[in-house]
Write a protein that holds these residues in place. Structure first.
Motif, PDB file in Angstrom:
ATOM      1  N   CYS A 207       0.876  -1.166   0.136  1.00 31.39           N
ATOM      2  CA  CYS A 207       0.152   0.087  -0.087  1.00 31.39           C
ATOM      3  C   CYS A 207       0.743   1.047   0.012  1.00 31.39           C
ATOM      4  O   CYS A 207       1.579   1.322   1.089  1.00 31.39           O
ATOM      5  CB  CYS A 207      -0.954   0.112   1.221  1.00 31.39           C
ATOM      6  SG  CYS A 207      -1.999  -1.163   1.342  1.00 31.39           S
ATOM      7  N   SER A 232       2.832  -1.248   4.255  1.00 31.88           N
ATOM      8  CA  SER A 232       2.433   0.214   4.123  1.00 31.88           C
ATOM      9  C   SER A 232       3.455   1.061   4.080  1.00 31.88           C
ATOM     10  O   SER A 232       4.232   1.258   5.112  1.00 31.88           O
ATOM     11  CB  SER A 232       1.314   0.246   5.148  1.00 31.88           C
ATOM     12  OG  SER A 232       0.750   1.637   4.877  1.00 31.88           O
ATOM     13  N   HIS A 246      -6.711   2.400   9.848  1.00 34.80           N
ATOM     14  CA  HIS A 246      -5.665   1.368   9.488  1.00 34.80           C
ATOM     15  C   HIS A 246      -5.356   0.411  10.527  1.00 34.80           C
ATOM     16  O   HIS A 246      -5.354   0.667  11.718  1.00 34.80           O
ATOM     17  CB  HIS A 246      -4.342   2.102   9.162  1.00 34.80           C
ATOM     18  CG  HIS A 246      -4.662   3.074   7.887  1.00 34.80           C
ATOM     19  ND1 HIS A 246      -4.374   2.663   6.914  1.00 34.80           N
ATOM     20  CD2 HIS A 246      -4.964   4.546   7.950  1.00 34.80           C
ATOM     21  CE1 HIS A 246      -4.527   3.610   5.803  1.00 34.80           C
ATOM     22  NE2 HIS A 246      -5.031   4.833   6.548  1.00 34.80           N
ATOM     23  N   PRO A 250       2.574   1.523   9.524  1.00 37.56           N
ATOM     24  CA  PRO A 250       3.105   2.132   8.149  1.00 37.56           C
ATOM     25  C   PRO A 250       4.873   2.440   8.577  1.00 37.56           C
ATOM     26  O   PRO A 250       5.311   2.817   9.375  1.00 37.56           O
ATOM     27  CB  PRO A 250       2.467   3.558   7.783  1.00 37.56           C
ATOM     28  CG  PRO A 250       2.060   4.385   9.482  1.00 37.56           C
ATOM     29  CD  PRO A 250       1.665   2.823  10.010  1.00 37.56           C
TER      30      PRO A 250
END
Length: 382
Positions: A207, A232, A246, A250
């Motif tokens: 992502c 991510s 989420h 990340p």
């Protein structure tokens, strides 16, 4: 600073058999998704495929107009630039492209596009990648993005599941799923809700600065089944990649751009075969805190009315793409003004209330976080 174009100069001669797929390759393939592939890359029902080198030649012949760089749709330029950079590189030129689809439906408020790529010519060798395009300049796509704030699922997400299951039948090796912006959201959703036989073959899901989901999706067993496979990436000043909910942690990337321009992956700094790590800026944390607080003050029915009304205002001049506004700005402006004038009192009242709530939320957080938002040289040392 070095970005993925510099990476191509350093490692573009290393074939995938020598140097495995890495996060920077993911960004390159994800950015390539914005290329207009009509007439170049075979559709899902076709048995054929085309190499990246062949695609470069075909594109120069069929879509020469896009090579000037003067494209009103800047996302097209992103894809064109990547193709020009990789079409002759030994690492990429023999990769096979297939399964291109691009569906825009203003009635369903859907924008969906995807393609597949194989790194080896032979069947059941190398890797197969399914790449979903992010939001382009079509207003239907932007409306669909906003619909995610009050809908559990949107049409592009459901189509992504069907597409992944269909394309997974082409080859039997492990799958890597990727996408930028909304494309990364589609990559996660399709991976979570595809059938179990396909899901077992998914090794990684990339992502790239992608919005999240409603809480119900994050809490679902389907999402939890693939969460550990999600990689991510968000830039240090991320806005899009922190929207909604989420479940994954990340990797924050250093960008050489400012503000919203960091959303463009070719601004992300690269070292060797990965991105340069950074920390989220205080401004990114602040803006996303404001948006989360503001959004959750509005119930889902109010969000739907708010977003639908704004979309009606924007499209009242018959614009279908963001590129239509400069070309027909007079009619667009007149249509928007008339649309606001003709709005019923209850809707006007709701819009004013929502905007007022945003104003209050913004300035409340300014007061609470001013010290963190000031540049270092302006902060007062106690």
């Amino acid at each position: 600073m070095p970005n993925f174009y510099e990476y191509l100069k350093w490692r573009g001669d290393l074939e995938f058999s020598r140097e495995p797929f890495n996060p920077v390759d993911n960004a390159i393939f994800s950015q390539l998704s914005y290329l207009p592939m009509e007439g170049i890359v075979p559709e899902p029902g076709d048995a054929d495929s085309v190499s990246i080198e062949e695609a470069g030649k075909l594109f120069a012949k069929e879509h020469k107009k896009y090579l000037s760089g003067n494209n009103p749709d800047v996302t097209i330029t992103y894809g064109v630039n990547v193709l020009q950079a990789i079409k002759d590189a030994p690492r990429y030129k023999d990769c096979r492209l297939f399964g291109f689809v691009n569906n825009v439906d203003f009635i369903q408020e859907k924008q969906f596009s995807a393609y597949c790529i194989k790194t080896e010519k032979k069947k059941n060798t190398g890797g197969m990648f399914v790449v979903f395009r992010g939001t382009d300049m079509n207003l239907a796509g932007w409306k669909e993005d906003f619909n995610m704030s009050f809908k559990k699922t949107v049409p592009a997400q459901r189509e992504a599941v069907v597409y992944l299951e269909k394309m997974a039948k082409k080859y039997s090796e492990p799958l890597i799923i990727a996408g930028h912006s909304k494309g990364g959201n589609l990559a996660v959703y399709a991976s979570a809700f595809c059938n179990k036989n396909v899901q077992k073959r998914i090794s990684k899901i990339f992502c790239n600065d992608s919005p999240g989901f409603q809480k119900e999706i994050i809490r679902s067993r389907e999402y939890k089944a693939i969460c550990a496979r999600i990689y991510s990436f968000i830039p240090q000043g991320s806005f899009v990649g922190m929207l909604l909910e989420h479940g994954e942690i990340p990797y924050v990337v250093k960008s050489n751009a400012i503000g919203f321009f960091q959303h463009n992956m070719d601004t992300w700094e690269v070292m060797h075969n990965n991105f340069v790590r950074a920390k989220l800026t205080q401004h990114s944390i602040f803006i996303n805190k404001v948006l989360h607080e503001w959004l959750y003050q509005i119930d889902e029915s109010q969000r739907e009315i708010f977003i639908g009304t704004l979309y009606d205002i924007i499209t009242s001049g018959n614009a279908q793409s963001l590129t239509d506004f400069p070309a027909d700005w007079k009619n667009t402006a007149v249509g928007m003004i008339n649309s606001i004038k003709n709005m019923d009192k209850d809707t006007k009242k709701l819009l004013l209330k929502i905007f007022a709530n945003f104003y209050k939320t913004y300035y409340k957080n300014i007061g609470e976080n001013l010290g963190n938002l000031l540049p270092e040289k302006l902060k007062i040392t106690q």
